[in-house]
Design a protein around this motif. Sequence first.
Motif, PDB file in Angstrom:
ATOM      1  N   LEU A  90       0.773  -1.082   0.200  1.00 43.81           N
ATOM      2  CA  LEU A  90       0.053   0.063  -0.041  1.00 43.81           C
ATOM      3  C   LEU A  90       0.808   1.115  -0.336  1.00 43.81           C
ATOM      4  N   PRO A  91       0.603   2.272  -0.752  1.00 42.49           N
ATOM      5  CA  PRO A  91       1.415   3.661  -0.926  1.00 42.49           C
ATOM      6  C   PRO A  91       1.581   4.353   0.730  1.00 42.49           C
ATOM      7  N   GLN A  92       2.702   4.462   0.977  1.00 37.67           N
ATOM      8  CA  GLN A  92       3.151   5.301   2.299  1.00 37.67           C
ATOM      9  C   GLN A  92       2.960   6.683   1.994  1.00 37.67           C
ATOM     10  N   PRO A  93       2.301   7.378   2.768  1.00 39.94           N
ATOM     11  CA  PRO A  93       1.974   8.941   2.757  1.00 39.94           C
ATOM     12  C   PRO A  93       3.353   9.663   2.869  1.00 39.94           C
ATOM     13  N   GLU A  94       3.644  10.813   2.451  1.00 47.04           N
ATOM     14  CA  GLU A  94       4.711  11.503   2.756  1.00 47.04           C
ATOM     15  C   GLU A  94       4.776  12.036   4.394  1.00 47.04           C
ATOM     16  N   ALA A  95       3.434  11.898   4.900  1.00 49.25           N
ATOM     17  CA  ALA A  95       3.447  12.206   6.493  1.00 49.25           C
ATOM     18  C   ALA A  95       4.173  11.229   7.154  1.00 49.25           C
ATOM     19  N   PHE A  96       4.416  10.031   6.507  1.00 49.25           N
ATOM     20  CA  PHE A  96       5.051   9.013   7.397  1.00 49.25           C
ATOM     21  C   PHE A  96       6.951   9.279   7.654  1.00 49.25           C
ATOM     22  N   GLY A  97       7.300  10.100   6.542  1.00 51.62           N
ATOM     23  CA  GLY A  97       8.813  10.348   6.578  1.00 51.62           C
ATOM     24  C   GLY A  97       9.318  10.874   7.952  1.00 51.62           C
ATOM     25  N   PRO A  98       8.707  12.157   8.618  1.00 49.51           N
ATOM     26  CA  PRO A  98       9.383  12.512   9.769  1.00 49.51           C
ATOM     27  C   PRO A  98       8.803  11.624  10.966  1.00 49.51           C
ATOM     28  N   LEU A  99       8.000  10.746  10.709  1.00 50.84           N
ATOM     29  CA  LEU A  99       7.493   9.544  11.836  1.00 50.84           C
ATOM     30  C   LEU A  99       8.228   8.570  11.751  1.00 50.84           C
ATOM     31  N   ALA A 100       9.152   8.185  10.665  1.00 50.82           N
ATOM     32  CA  ALA A 100      10.082   6.996  10.714  1.00 50.82           C
ATOM     33  C   ALA A 100      10.806   6.630  12.045  1.00 50.82           C
ATOM     34  N   ALA A 101      10.687   5.479  12.296  1.00 46.66           N
ATOM     35  CA  ALA A 101      11.425   5.175  13.686  1.00 46.66           C
ATOM     36  C   ALA A 101      12.870   5.768  13.960  1.00 46.66           C
ATOM     37  N   ASP A 102      13.637   5.783  12.720  1.00 46.99           N
ATOM     38  CA  ASP A 102      15.055   6.430  12.989  1.00 46.99           C
ATOM     39  C   ASP A 102      14.896   7.915  13.053  1.00 46.99           C
ATOM     40  N   ALA A 103      13.923   8.724  12.755  1.00 45.53           N
ATOM     41  CA  ALA A 103      13.954   9.981  12.802  1.00 45.53           C
ATOM     42  C   ALA A 103      13.423  10.284  14.405  1.00 45.53           C
ATOM     43  N   GLN A 104      13.007   9.188  15.025  1.00 48.47           N
ATOM     44  CA  GLN A 104      12.430   9.568  16.367  1.00 48.47           C
ATOM     45  C   GLN A 104      13.436   9.090  17.552  1.00 48.47           C
ATOM     46  N   ASP A 105      14.211   8.099  17.070  1.00 49.09           N
ATOM     47  CA  ASP A 105      14.949   7.367  17.857  1.00 49.09           C
ATOM     48  C   ASP A 105      15.984   8.280  18.704  1.00 49.09           C
ATOM     49  N   GLY A 106      16.108   8.421  19.918  1.00 51.30           N
ATOM     50  CA  GLY A 106      16.770   9.129  20.719  1.00 51.30           C
ATOM     51  C   GLY A 106      16.417  10.714  20.788  1.00 51.30           C
ATOM     52  N   VAL A 107      15.249  10.842  20.014  1.00 52.39           N
ATOM     53  CA  VAL A 107      14.810  12.454  20.160  1.00 52.39           C
ATOM     54  C   VAL A 107      13.966  12.823  21.412  1.00 52.39           C
ATOM     55  N   GLU A 108      14.486  13.534  22.167  1.00 52.97           N
ATOM     56  CA  GLU A 108      13.406  13.617  23.403  1.00 52.97           C
ATOM     57  C   GLU A 108      12.089  14.291  22.972  1.00 52.97           C
ATOM     58  N   GLY A 109      11.157  13.740  23.519  1.00 52.94           N
ATOM     59  CA  GLY A 109       9.938  14.137  23.373  1.00 52.94           C
ATOM     60  C   GLY A 109       9.127  13.611  22.309  1.00 52.94           C
ATOM     61  N   SER A 110       9.964  12.753  21.398  1.00 46.73           N
ATOM     62  CA  SER A 110       9.316  11.969  20.398  1.00 46.73           C
ATOM     63  C   SER A 110       8.367  10.889  20.842  1.00 46.73           C
ATOM     64  N   THR A 111       7.254  10.567  20.033  1.00 53.38           N
ATOM     65  CA  THR A 111       6.253   9.701  20.489  1.00 53.38           C
ATOM     66  C   THR A 111       7.038   8.297  20.646  1.00 53.38           C
ATOM     67  N   LEU A 112       7.845   7.936  19.832  1.00 52.91           N
ATOM     68  CA  LEU A 112       8.749   6.683  20.240  1.00 52.91           C
ATOM     69  C   LEU A 112       9.265   6.726  21.426  1.00 52.91           C
ATOM     70  N   GLU A 113      10.257   7.806  21.835  1.00 51.78           N
ATOM     71  CA  GLU A 113      10.676   7.902  23.329  1.00 51.78           C
ATOM     72  C   GLU A 113       9.788   7.941  24.399  1.00 51.78           C
ATOM     73  N   MET A 114       8.483   8.594  24.107  1.00 49.70           N
ATOM     74  CA  MET A 114       7.554   8.438  25.083  1.00 49.70           C
ATOM     75  C   MET A 114       7.077   7.219  25.512  1.00 49.70           C
ATOM     76  N   TYR A 115       6.774   6.348  24.423  1.00 50.05           N
ATOM     77  CA  TYR A 115       6.270   4.981  24.583  1.00 50.05           C
ATOM     78  C   TYR A 115       7.453   4.057  25.412  1.00 50.05           C
ATOM     79  N   ARG A 116       8.711   4.586  24.900  1.00 49.05           N
ATOM     80  CA  ARG A 116       9.794   3.678  25.412  1.00 49.05           C
ATOM     81  C   ARG A 116       9.841   3.863  26.894  1.00 49.05           C
ATOM     82  N   THR A 117       9.769   5.233  27.324  1.00 48.95           N
ATOM     83  CA  THR A 117       9.895   5.481  28.664  1.00 48.95           C
ATOM     84  C   THR A 117       8.869   5.022  29.629  1.00 48.95           C
ATOM     85  N   ALA A 118       7.397   5.207  28.853  1.00 43.91           N
ATOM     86  CA  ALA A 118       6.233   4.846  29.750  1.00 43.91           C
ATOM     87  C   ALA A 118       6.471   3.291  29.908  1.00 43.91           C
ATOM     88  N   VAL A 119       6.751   2.492  28.828  1.00 43.13           N
ATOM     89  CA  VAL A 119       6.447   1.104  29.075  1.00 43.13           C
ATOM     90  C   VAL A 119       7.652   0.623  29.955  1.00 43.13           C
TER      91      VAL A 119
END
Length: 567
Positions: free
Chosen positions: A455-484
């Motif tokens: 299925l085509p991925q929208p451009e909005a997915f780019g900045p949400l990619a896992a590597d773009a959030q990894d180690g970035v304070e306040g990113s959704t990925l880091e919030m999940y990691r911290t909370a879990v």
Amino acid sequence: MTPQTSLAARTAEQQTSPDLQWWRDAVVYQVYPRSFADSDGDGMGDLPGVTARLPYLRDLGVDAIWLSPFYTSPQKDGGYDVSDYQDVDPRFGSLSDADEMIARAHELGLKVIVDIVPNHSSDQHVLFQQALAAGPGSPERDMYVFADGKGENGELPPNNWTSIFHGQAWTRITEADGTPGQWYLHIFDTSQPDWNWENPRVHELFQDVLRFWLDRGADGFRVDVAHGMIKPEGLPDATVNSAGLIDIPEGEVPIYFDNDGVLDIYREWRPILDSYEGDRMMVLEAWIPEHRLPLYIGDEKAHQSFNFGFLQARWGVETMRAAIEKPLALADAVGSPTTWVLSNHDVIRHASRYGFAPDYEFGEGLRRDEIPDAELGLRRARAATLLMLSLPGSAYLYQGEELGLPEVSDIPDELREDPSHLRAGVPGRDGCRVPLPWTQDAPGYGFSPTGKSWLPQPEAFGPLAADAQDGVEGSTLEMYRTAVHLRRELGLGRPDAAVVFAEDLPAGVLGVIRGDVTILVNTTDAQVELPASSVAGDLASAEVLVASAPTSPGTVPADTAVWLRTS
Ligand code: GLC
């Protein structure tokens, strides 16, 4: 951040104690194999892709993964149309890939839950093909629900049941001699004939399927359409309303679901699971009235059932509080902790759902012109997630929610695969099934080495990619990691720990007290000041453990959740 090792650290002896059975407070991550990670470049995710990404899930801190079906299947319903329950579809790999995936998960301390689909098979299952070839009244035909049609020449369906995927629930076959013949029941798509659970051979078949996957190391099963299987005797018509549509009173289920006989199936399966070492479990996908839940769950029945009320609750203090209180009371009644879930492969992703007004009437999927407020949606979704992860019982995450992915509404119709879309033209569920973005700057966002994606991925997915959030304070990925991780450290998932609601908070703030941790959700659109004195203690100067948005001391911003330590 310490890696998640708690499961591995539990001894075999501990695992047999009900208090410490892993599934009771687990965080389970749902993998939708088609869309998780593609290792061979065909644009379709696969099991080696899952295996390669298991360290990411270990680092996220989850305890278990649940994989949607990866069995041999024509993929008419994303794999929920199984043609061989004991093999892996070549699109997803091989049985040895499944063995490797399970072994690697176990090495990393992750449990593995597989999906079992007992209500129906694919029409390409060898037993359905044999049923078609054999005549009416044959033992082969008795494996499925075949019936003669009504009308002078059997030209009308045996009853008025309709399919969950729209249209009638019966299809007429052509007999081997070329004449119009019997009808078969399919509560879902025409390609998904219902098994006849009145036939003992169907029971034997599924007992074998359970053993097959338990032998291969599966730690549990997610049971698909777990309230289906047994149909009312005589296959009576459903009552219809004045518009001629099947009448399903609020809170009730269609006539072909939740019939008592289905409970015997769990009584039959439980001893099989119990005969294996470790805490093998089953979690039911049962959309049933709440008062029926105690019939399904218990020591001699299923371990857990999904609680979808929290997912359905609209944004707001009263709605969310009710969606917490009810399942907790039920959990006490059945003696098994509840489950929490906000997204899965069948519903509009919560980052988009919360971007609509709280009373918005959702259809099946999002149409192109239904545009959520993406920023508000994600902001509230993150807050709702923090609330969910603070609650006792097990929490089920759906792949991509840890990246804050939205529902994709602009998939071209000709690329949509959901049978509901093909049968009725509704947008359907493809919008939550778009392949994951792993790497912002790679073709196909790193989903596949060739950049292909089913299925085509929208451009909005780019900045949400896992590597773009990894180690970035306040990113959704880091919030999940911290909370879990914090959830585990603080024991928030422990089913025996009390949940107390704080009643003396500013209007529009939901407060949940879990010992010395207080979880606040500000559901209003303005920042609130926290009181220095409240039933939860001094909230104004409490330590912020994790927040769904940046906070300043003594305040909770609009549409934000915080976990505070009060002493
Ligand atoms: C369950 C699955 C869904 C599937 C249906 C039929 O509801 O979650 O994806 O389409 O069953 O198997």
